[in-house]
Design an enzyme around this catalytic site. Structure first.
Site, PDB file in Angstrom:
ATOM      1  N   HIS A 149      -0.836  -6.008   7.997  1.00 43.44           N
ATOM      2  CA  HIS A 149      -0.221  -4.686   7.941  1.00 43.44           C
ATOM      3  C   HIS A 149       1.254  -4.818   8.284  1.00 43.44           C
ATOM      4  O   HIS A 149       1.730  -5.901   8.617  1.00 43.44           O
ATOM      5  CB  HIS A 149      -0.889  -3.748   8.955  1.00 43.44           C
ATOM      6  CG  HIS A 149      -2.361  -3.576   8.710  1.00 43.44           C
ATOM      7  ND1 HIS A 149      -3.199  -3.040   9.646  1.00 43.44           N
ATOM      8  CD2 HIS A 149      -3.124  -3.857   7.626  1.00 43.44           C
ATOM      9  CE1 HIS A 149      -4.427  -3.000   9.150  1.00 43.44           C
ATOM     10  NE2 HIS A 149      -4.411  -3.493   7.933  1.00 43.44           N
ATOM     11  N   LYS A 177     -14.667   0.709   4.065  1.00 41.86           N
ATOM     12  CA  LYS A 177     -13.806   1.697   4.719  1.00 41.86           C
ATOM     13  C   LYS A 177     -14.557   2.976   5.065  1.00 41.86           C
ATOM     14  O   LYS A 177     -13.933   3.958   5.490  1.00 41.86           O
ATOM     15  CB  LYS A 177     -12.606   2.046   3.812  1.00 41.86           C
ATOM     16  CG  LYS A 177     -11.683   0.884   3.491  1.00 41.86           C
ATOM     17  CD  LYS A 177     -10.778   0.503   4.665  1.00 41.86           C
ATOM     18  CE  LYS A 177      -9.827  -0.613   4.301  1.00 41.86           C
ATOM     19  NZ  LYS A 177      -9.053  -1.091   5.449  1.00 41.86           N
ATOM     20  N   ASP A 221      -4.265 -10.644  10.357  1.00 43.11           N
ATOM     21  CA  ASP A 221      -3.275  -9.868  11.120  1.00 43.11           C
ATOM     22  C   ASP A 221      -2.070 -10.741  11.455  1.00 43.11           C
ATOM     23  O   ASP A 221      -1.087 -10.263  12.034  1.00 43.11           O
ATOM     24  CB  ASP A 221      -3.902  -9.343  12.422  1.00 43.11           C
ATOM     25  CG  ASP A 221      -5.124  -8.482  12.124  1.00 43.11           C
ATOM     26  OD1 ASP A 221      -5.121  -7.798  11.091  1.00 43.11           O
ATOM     27  OD2 ASP A 221      -6.077  -8.507  12.922  1.00 43.11           O
ATOM     28  N   HIS A 254      -1.398   3.289   7.436  1.00 43.75           N
ATOM     29  CA  HIS A 254      -0.419   2.281   7.892  1.00 43.75           C
ATOM     30  C   HIS A 254       0.059   1.552   6.662  1.00 43.75           C
ATOM     31  O   HIS A 254      -0.532   1.715   5.587  1.00 43.75           O
ATOM     32  CB  HIS A 254      -1.051   1.275   8.876  1.00 43.75           C
ATOM     33  CG  HIS A 254      -2.301   0.654   8.341  1.00 43.75           C
ATOM     34  ND1 HIS A 254      -2.278  -0.313   7.368  1.00 43.75           N
ATOM     35  CD2 HIS A 254      -3.607   0.912   8.577  1.00 43.75           C
ATOM     36  CE1 HIS A 254      -3.524  -0.635   7.050  1.00 43.75           C
ATOM     37  NE2 HIS A 254      -4.357   0.103   7.756  1.00 43.75           N
ATOM     38  N   ASP A 278      -4.903  -1.855   0.809  1.00 44.26           N
ATOM     39  CA  ASP A 278      -5.105  -2.603   2.045  1.00 44.26           C
ATOM     40  C   ASP A 278      -5.979  -3.833   1.835  1.00 44.26           C
ATOM     41  O   ASP A 278      -5.601  -4.941   2.205  1.00 44.26           O
ATOM     42  CB  ASP A 278      -5.738  -1.709   3.103  1.00 44.26           C
ATOM     43  CG  ASP A 278      -5.909  -2.462   4.401  1.00 44.26           C
ATOM     44  OD1 ASP A 278      -4.877  -2.775   5.026  1.00 44.26           O
ATOM     45  OD2 ASP A 278      -7.053  -2.788   4.768  1.00 44.26           O
ATOM     46  N   ARG A 296     -11.026  -3.691  19.542  1.00 40.45           N
ATOM     47  CA  ARG A 296     -11.260  -2.780  18.422  1.00 40.45           C
ATOM     48  C   ARG A 296     -12.747  -2.731  18.054  1.00 40.45           C
ATOM     49  O   ARG A 296     -13.430  -3.748  18.057  1.00 40.45           O
ATOM     50  CB  ARG A 296     -10.421  -3.199  17.219  1.00 40.45           C
ATOM     51  CG  ARG A 296     -10.770  -2.400  15.985  1.00 40.45           C
ATOM     52  CD  ARG A 296      -9.677  -2.350  14.972  1.00 40.45           C
ATOM     53  NE  ARG A 296     -10.235  -2.101  13.648  1.00 40.45           N
ATOM     54  CZ  ARG A 296      -9.516  -1.990  12.552  1.00 40.45           C
ATOM     55  NH1 ARG A 296      -8.204  -2.104  12.606  1.00 40.45           N
ATOM     56  NH2 ARG A 296     -10.090  -1.786  11.394  1.00 40.45           N
ATOM     57  N   HIS A 348      -4.492  -7.675   1.978  1.00 38.12           N
ATOM     58  CA  HIS A 348      -4.893  -8.683   2.982  1.00 38.12           C
ATOM     59  C   HIS A 348      -5.205 -10.049   2.378  1.00 38.12           C
ATOM     60  O   HIS A 348      -5.273 -11.041   3.091  1.00 38.12           O
ATOM     61  CB  HIS A 348      -6.136  -8.212   3.736  1.00 38.12           C
ATOM     62  CG  HIS A 348      -5.872  -7.226   4.815  1.00 38.12           C
ATOM     63  ND1 HIS A 348      -4.979  -7.447   5.832  1.00 38.12           N
ATOM     64  CD2 HIS A 348      -6.435  -6.012   5.064  1.00 38.12           C
ATOM     65  CE1 HIS A 348      -4.991  -6.388   6.655  1.00 38.12           C
ATOM     66  NE2 HIS A 348      -5.852  -5.513   6.205  1.00 38.12           N
TER      67      HIS A 348
HETATM   68  O1  LIG Z   1      -9.611  -5.578   8.132  1.00 37.22           O
HETATM   69  C1  LIG Z   1      -9.351  -5.230   9.298  1.00 37.22           C
HETATM   70  O2  LIG Z   1     -10.147  -5.315  10.229  1.00 37.22           O
HETATM   71  C2  LIG Z   1      -7.968  -4.694   9.608  1.00 37.22           C
HETATM   72  C3  LIG Z   1      -7.030  -5.850   9.770  1.00 37.22           C
HETATM   73  O3  LIG Z   1      -7.408  -6.631  10.844  1.00 37.22           O
HETATM   74  O4  LIG Z   1      -7.547  -3.831   8.597  1.00 37.22           O
HETATM   75  P1  LIG Z   1      -7.732  -2.230   8.735  1.00 37.22           P
HETATM   76  O5  LIG Z   1      -7.128  -1.860  10.049  1.00 37.22           O
HETATM   77  O6  LIG Z   1      -6.975  -1.663   7.574  1.00 37.22           O
HETATM   78  O7  LIG Z   1      -9.176  -1.951   8.661  1.00 37.22           O
HETATM   79 MN   LIG Z   2      -6.268   0.657   7.160  1.00 32.58          MN
HETATM   80 MN   LIG Z   3      -6.158  -3.499   6.756  1.00 35.29          MN
END
Ligand SMILES: O=C(O)[C@@H](CO)OP(=O)(O)O
Ligand SMILES: [Mn+2]
Ligand SMILES: [Mn+2]
Length: 559
Positions: free
Chosen positions: A501, A361, A171, A472, A430, A286, A434
């Site tokens: 992101h 995901k 991040d 995003h 994504d 989170r 990263h």
């Molecule tokens: O990999 C994750 O945890 C985040 C970035 O910190 O990505 P995403 O929000 O797309 O899951």
């Molecule tokens: Mn995402």
């Molecule tokens: Mn991500």
């Protein structure tokens, strides 16, 4: 009527029919930005996504996916999957974890809650451990919140504090961990001068230690457990800054993938294993990447790996991470109450739903979509399919990931005609974005575009409707820029790769043979964001959205 007596019935849409198959595709990390060589979506061959934009301007637009549009504290906060999918699924903007923790710390309410009172009981005799992501990324945690919590706890009697850090580089820029560790070290040194025994006790890179998600690889959580709880790791150092600097020199490592280490005293003894009677706080707000460690810390009955020792601790999360499992049972800040999501409404209104992604995901289109709630609302009306992700690799070596497999599952679900909504997340742009590997990210974007094609071809066949959007930005900008938008160079003249992101808006496209001819995007919602999508999708299923949902993006004009 639901079992609670609440009336879940949605009003009929005056113009749009029911029963169409809606294919809902979320491209993870797919934003819109200037076309240049660092925009992997622009560089990649993406004929399907390009055709939406060029072919039907009244059915393609951009929506906001960052900052206050998704419940984050400021417009400088980039979007992320949690807040993005929450907004997409819930159709309203909720103040999110980052913001709730800010205000609980500012007002001091955090210290008056049940969670803090619970851990505080350990302070007179035992150690307070804080485990979480060390950066100012604002996606999972924030350093300033950690420092305030350490301060607040020490002022309220915590005499011995141990911080177990997870380095970021995902991040925030790779290499920035050293600076964050220095800031924390300096702060803890100040506390020591005031008589609080405060130290960093262990560490490791977020993608290799602790922060796995959706049970992709319990080995990641075990490595963290060994270092944090047992005080065991392959690398031992006297301080964390030295640990990070040294370990970063090993081949193939980075802040994200740093191996686990423990901090030892002058006799080589770990300074902070977790023992009976201690208090433990996981300070990330989170949810997804904290659920697994929360299970390991909280569940007496646990068989995912051998914990060796299961200390009797007082454990609290910064937030409660899973609203269905009520996990963890103790927490410092009330999570956003994301209720009455579109998924729940649709189960009561005859819309059968299929949701699918690969492991990394999977929870995005289920758990996040449903307001951080695991499981089904109604198993008779829903089917969730998870395609196992590859584990133990960085996705630049496998940029196509499981895009084809996800698309084929969606295709089969669409052709089966058993579902009115078929929802997927395509992770490629994504997950590969990263890694900071530009070439691989271009391959990833192409793979995602090909997967979209498979799904919309199936939608064509059944006379359905497609909605393609993203949660995003990420792959559309792979370089850190100055205020003028020019790429920034490091000391050695190399461009600074952006692994994170972005603040960019994301596209949304609608179409398909089932879309009524007069449907188009309204012109009077110029600031529309991800939270406007739920009402839009409800319309496409033939319903009006609930009155308190953010307004729909579409209108039906007579032509
Ligand atoms: O990999 C994750 O945890 C985040 C970035 O910190 O990505 P995403 O929000 O797309 O899951
Ligand atoms: Mn995402
Ligand atoms: Mn991500």
């Amino acid at each position: 009527m639901g079992s609670s007596g609440f009336n879940w019935k949605l009003a009929d849409h005056p113009k749009l029919p029911k029963g169409k198959t809606v294919g809902l595709i979320v491209l993870d990390g797919w934003g819109e930005a200037n076309p240049d060589q660092y925009n992997c979506i622009h560089v990649a061959e993406t004929p399907v996504m390009d055709s939406f934009k060029k072919g039907a301007p009244e059915r393609w637009r951009l929506v906001r996916a960052h900052g206050t549009a998704v419940g984050l504290p400021t417009e400088d906060d980039m979007g992320n999957s949690e807040v993005g999918h929450n907004a997409l699924g819930a159709g309203r903007i909720f103040a999110q974890g980052a913001k709730l923790v800010d205000s609980a710390l500012e007002t001091g309410k955090l210290y008056e809650g049940e969670g803090f009172k619970y851990i505080k009981e350990s302070f007179p005799t035992n150690t307070l451990h804080l485990i979480g992501l060390l950066s100012d990324g604002g996606v999972h945690s924030r350093l300033d919140q950690l420092l305030l919590l350490v301060k607040g706890a020490s002022e309220r009697g915590a005499k011995r504090i141990r911080v177990h850090i997870l380095t970021d580089g995902r991040d925030v820029l790779d290499g920035s961990s050293v600076g964050f560790a220095e800031t924390l070290e300096n702060y803890l040194a100040e506390l020591r001068e005031k008589g609080v025994d405060a130290q960093i006790a262990s560490g490791g890179g977020r993608m290799y230690v602790t922060m796995d998600r959706y049970e992709n690889d319990w080995g990641v959580v075990k490595r963290g457990w060994d270092a944090q709880v047992l005080g065991e790791a392959p690398h031992k150092f006297r301080n964390a800054v030295e640990a990070i600097k040294t370990l970063r020199q090993e081949p193939n490592t980075s802040d994200q993938y740093l191996p686990p280490f423990v901090i030892v005293d002058e006799n080589g003894k770990p300074v902070g294993p977790i023992v009976d009677g201690d208090a433990v706080v996981t300070f990330n707000f989170r949810a997804d990447r904290m659920v697994m460690i929360a299970k390991a810390l909280e569940y007496a009955d646990f068989d995912k790996f051998d914990r060796v020792r299961f200390p009797k601790i007082r454990y609290a999360g910064m937030l409660q991470y899973d609203g269905e499992l009520k996990l963890p049972s103790k927490y410092l800040v009330e999570p956003p109450e994301i209720d009455r999501t579109s998924g729940e409404y649709l189960t009561y209104n005859g819309v059968r739903t299929f949701a699918c992604s690969e492991t990394v995901k999977f929870g995005h289109v289920t758990f996040f979509w449903n307001g951080n709630r695991s499981g089904y609302f109604n198993p008779q009306m829903e089917e969730y399919v998870e395609i196992p992700s590859d584990s133990g690799i960085t996705f630049n070596v496998q940029p196509k990931m499981k895009a084809v497999e996800i698309a084929e599952k969606a295709r089969d679900a669409i052709l089966s005609k058993k579902f009115e909504q078929v929802r997927v997340n395509l992770p490629n742009s994504d997950m590969v974005g990263h890694t900071g590997d530009i070439e691989a990210t271009v391959v990833a974007c192409k793979a995602a575009d090909e997967a979209v094609k498979i799904i919309i071809d199936a939608i064509e066949q059944v006379g359905g409707i497609y909605v393609v959007t993203a949660d995003h930005g990420n792959a559309e900008d792979m370089v850190k820029r100055n205020k003028k938008g020019q790429p920034l160079l490091d000391k050695n003249g190399n461009i600074q790769i952006l692994t994170s992101h972005t603040l960019q808006p994301v596209p949304i496209a609608i179409g398909g043979p089932g879309l009524a001819p007069g449907v188009q995007f309204r012109k009077d919602v110029p600031n529309g964001g991800l939270a406007n999508v739920a009402a839009t999708v409800m319309n496409l299923h033939g319903f009006e959205a609930p009155a308190d949902y953010e307004t729909t993006l579409i209108e039906v004009v007579d032509n």
